[in-house]
Design a protein around this motif. Structure first.
Motif, PDB file in Angstrom:
ATOM      1  N   ASP A 153       0.866  -1.185   0.000  1.00 35.43           N
ATOM      2  CA  ASP A 153       0.000   0.000   0.000  1.00 35.43           C
ATOM      3  C   ASP A 153       0.901   1.233   0.000  1.00 35.43           C
ATOM      4  O   ASP A 153       1.514   1.568   1.016  1.00 35.43           O
ATOM      5  N   VAL A 154       0.995   1.885  -1.148  1.00 34.93           N
ATOM      6  CA  VAL A 154       1.883   3.040  -1.325  1.00 34.93           C
ATOM      7  C   VAL A 154       1.161   4.296  -0.858  1.00 34.93           C
ATOM      8  O   VAL A 154       0.082   4.620  -1.352  1.00 34.93           O
ATOM      9  N   GLY A 155       1.758   5.019   0.093  1.00 28.86           N
ATOM     10  CA  GLY A 155       1.078   6.168   0.673  1.00 28.86           C
ATOM     11  C   GLY A 155      -0.061   5.688   1.548  1.00 28.86           C
ATOM     12  O   GLY A 155      -1.217   6.044   1.337  1.00 28.86           O
ATOM     13  N   TYR A 177       5.332  -8.210  -5.138  1.00 32.33           N
ATOM     14  CA  TYR A 177       4.051  -8.177  -4.440  1.00 32.33           C
ATOM     15  C   TYR A 177       2.978  -8.708  -5.381  1.00 32.33           C
ATOM     16  O   TYR A 177       3.056  -8.544  -6.599  1.00 32.33           O
ATOM     17  N   ASP A 178       1.954  -9.318  -4.778  1.00 33.30           N
ATOM     18  CA  ASP A 178       0.843  -9.836  -5.580  1.00 33.30           C
ATOM     19  C   ASP A 178      -0.091  -8.728  -6.053  1.00 33.30           C
ATOM     20  O   ASP A 178      -0.779  -8.890  -7.067  1.00 33.30           O
ATOM     21  N   VAL A 209      -0.030  -7.090   4.413  1.00 29.34           N
ATOM     22  CA  VAL A 209       0.115  -5.773   3.808  1.00 29.34           C
ATOM     23  C   VAL A 209       1.346  -5.059   4.348  1.00 29.34           C
ATOM     24  O   VAL A 209       1.564  -5.010   5.560  1.00 29.34           O
ATOM     25  N   VAL A 210       2.129  -4.512   3.439  1.00 26.69           N
ATOM     26  CA  VAL A 210       3.192  -3.572   3.771  1.00 26.69           C
ATOM     27  C   VAL A 210       2.699  -2.185   3.364  1.00 26.69           C
ATOM     28  O   VAL A 210       2.386  -1.952   2.191  1.00 26.69           O
ATOM     29  N   LEU A 225       5.715  -5.601  -8.861  1.00 29.26           N
ATOM     30  CA  LEU A 225       4.587  -6.526  -9.044  1.00 29.26           C
ATOM     31  C   LEU A 225       5.069  -7.858  -9.604  1.00 29.26           C
ATOM     32  O   LEU A 225       5.944  -7.901 -10.468  1.00 29.26           O
ATOM     33  N   ARG A 226       4.466  -8.922  -9.148  1.00 31.41           N
ATOM     34  CA  ARG A 226       4.704 -10.220  -9.783  1.00 31.41           C
ATOM     35  C   ARG A 226       3.981 -10.243 -11.128  1.00 31.41           C
ATOM     36  O   ARG A 226       3.017  -9.491 -11.334  1.00 31.41           O
ATOM     37  N   PRO A 227       4.388 -11.095 -12.073  1.00 33.14           N
ATOM     38  CA  PRO A 227       3.626 -11.240 -13.317  1.00 33.14           C
ATOM     39  C   PRO A 227       2.171 -11.602 -13.013  1.00 33.14           C
ATOM     40  O   PRO A 227       1.896 -12.492 -12.210  1.00 33.14           O
TER      41      PRO A 227
END
Length: 427
Positions: A206-208, A267-268, A226-227, A295-297
């Motif tokens: 979770d960015v921001g 990350y998923d 969650v990070v 991101l993962r594929p």
């Protein structure tokens, strides 16, 4: 033509010059009790000659804003009506940088200031005005951290008064105008989870992350880890406490960290809710490619951001919001945002416009602030409370007028499992 002789009538003439109109759309009340302007118009009170002096030195939105923050101008009635009247008049109705007055208009303003005893040196800006933009390279990590601190580190208790129990500081999703704010925010958080296709065991960035509202919702209701990263020390402290109180410390990791320094992918899924406005036009390509790398594929990114809808002319960087609210903030058009995401190699799955929803959200926040005004002033000071009242009311009007919008853009990194054929997976 009747000669202007009272303080209010002369003020009205000065404001008409600033607006670039023949008349004014407001009822002005001067410091001496005199009034001028249409009797049925919203009332604006000039409490001090200093307000006129600010208009002389900064004849546009900035001068009026400084006077309002300093308490030299007030809108004692419906603040939305007063600001709507101002924002729809003359130069203020034009998007982009403010057109300065002509030499003749400046001379007329000086004459008015002399007659009203308002001539003098440029008053110092209110202390709430950001100093961030004066130091460091724009959108360097240090300057971005200072800009975030200016806006978000003004007290968690103050934000709790404005935002309510959800502590979600972004556009809510309203089923109808009668939906309560907390329910609308919960609906937004759940919509993001569904769009990201969250499932138990997934790892989410979770960015921001703000005060952790999305991280807590996703961990509690979807069983993910969650990070959350934020540049605000105060936000991180409260987000960690909320995670501990909810018994989620093993699933929610809150960090004070720049997204550019996150290096523990893949990350998923990634959520970015109301954060990319802080990134800046020059950095938006790097932002998109950095998140793509994390991101993962097959992983999805949901970018929820305010957009500039008023054409090619950019917002005025010397106006109220950049100076007082979001230093170095830059709104991109939806076209530019989608282009950046696609250039980074991400496939667009869905775009949803939520413009009207943000107007409803902002009006709810203004109600909260006004209902708890005395406590808000105690917590953050009267100047800061006035900044937030002005910014949220003016922003609501901007969304209602279509000058600004807000969009959720859902994208996916190629590879991995295919997305669903229809949007029915998340609507």
């Amino acid at each position: 033509m009747k000669k202007s002789t009272t303080a209010a009538s002369r003020l009205a003439d000065a404001l008409a010059i600033v607006l670039g109109t023949d008349g004014i759309p407001l009822r002005l009340r001067a410091w001496d009790g005199t009034e001028a302007g249409p009797e049925d118009a919203p009332v604006v009170v000039f409490r001090s000659r200093r307000a006129l002096r600010r208009m002389l030195w900064s004849p546009g939105q900035l001068g009026l804003s400084r006077a309002y923050v300093a308490g030299e101008i007030d809108a004692p009635g419906d603040i939305f009506a007063a600001f709507a009247a101002l924002s729809s008049a003359g130069k203020f109705a034009e998007p982009g940088p403010f057109r300065p007055p002509t030499p003749a208009e400046v001379y007329a303003l000086i004459r008015t200031a002399v007659r009203l005893g308002a001539l003098g040196p440029n008053p110092a800006p209110p202390p709430e005005e950001a100093r961030v933009g004066r130091y460091g390279r724009r959108h360097s990590k240090g300057r971005d951290a200072a800009a975030i601190s200016h806006h978000y580190d003004v007290g968690n208790d103050f934000y709790a008064l404005v935002l309510g129990p959800s502590m979600a500081y972004s556009c809510a999703v309203w089923e109808s105008k009668e939906t309560g704010l907390d329910a609308a925010q919960a609906a937004k958080l759940d919509l993001v989870c569904r769009k990201l296709g969250l499932k138990p065991g997934m790892r989410v960035l979770d960015v921001g992350c703000g005060w952790g509202s999305f991280a807590l919702h996703a961990a509690q209701h979807y069983g993910v880890d969650v990070v959350g990263v934020t540049l605000s020390v105060e936000q991180a402290a409260l987000a960690r406490k909320r995670a501990a109180d909810a018994g989620l410390t093993d699933r929610v990791d809150i960090r004070v960290q720049d997204y550019r320094d996150v290096d523990d992918g893949p990350y998923d899924a990634i959520s970015s809710i109301g954060m990319s406005e802080h990134v800046g036009r020059e950095q938006i390509g790097h932002y998109a490619s950095r998140l793509q790398d994390l991101l993962r594929p097959g992983g999805r990114l949901l970018n929820h951001a305010i957009s500039w809808n008023a054409g090619a002319t950019a917002p005025d960087p010397d106006s109220f919001i950049p100076r007082y609210v979001f230093p170095d903030g830059e709104m991109l058009s939806l076209t530019d945002m989608v282009a950046a995401l696609e250039t980074a190699g991400l496939e667009v799955l869905d775009v949803e416009a939520l413009r009207r929803h943000y107007a409803l959200t902002l009006r709810a926040w203004v109600r909260n602030l006004e209902e708890h005004w005395d406590e808000a002033v105690r917590l953050a000071g009267v100047g800061r409370a006035r900044v937030w009242r002005l910014y949220m009311a003016a922003s609501a009007l901007g969304f209602e007028a279509g000058i600004t919008g807000v969009n959720q853009v859902l994208v996916q990194r190629p590879g991995g499992e295919e997305p669903p054929l229809r949007r029915t997976a998340w609507i």
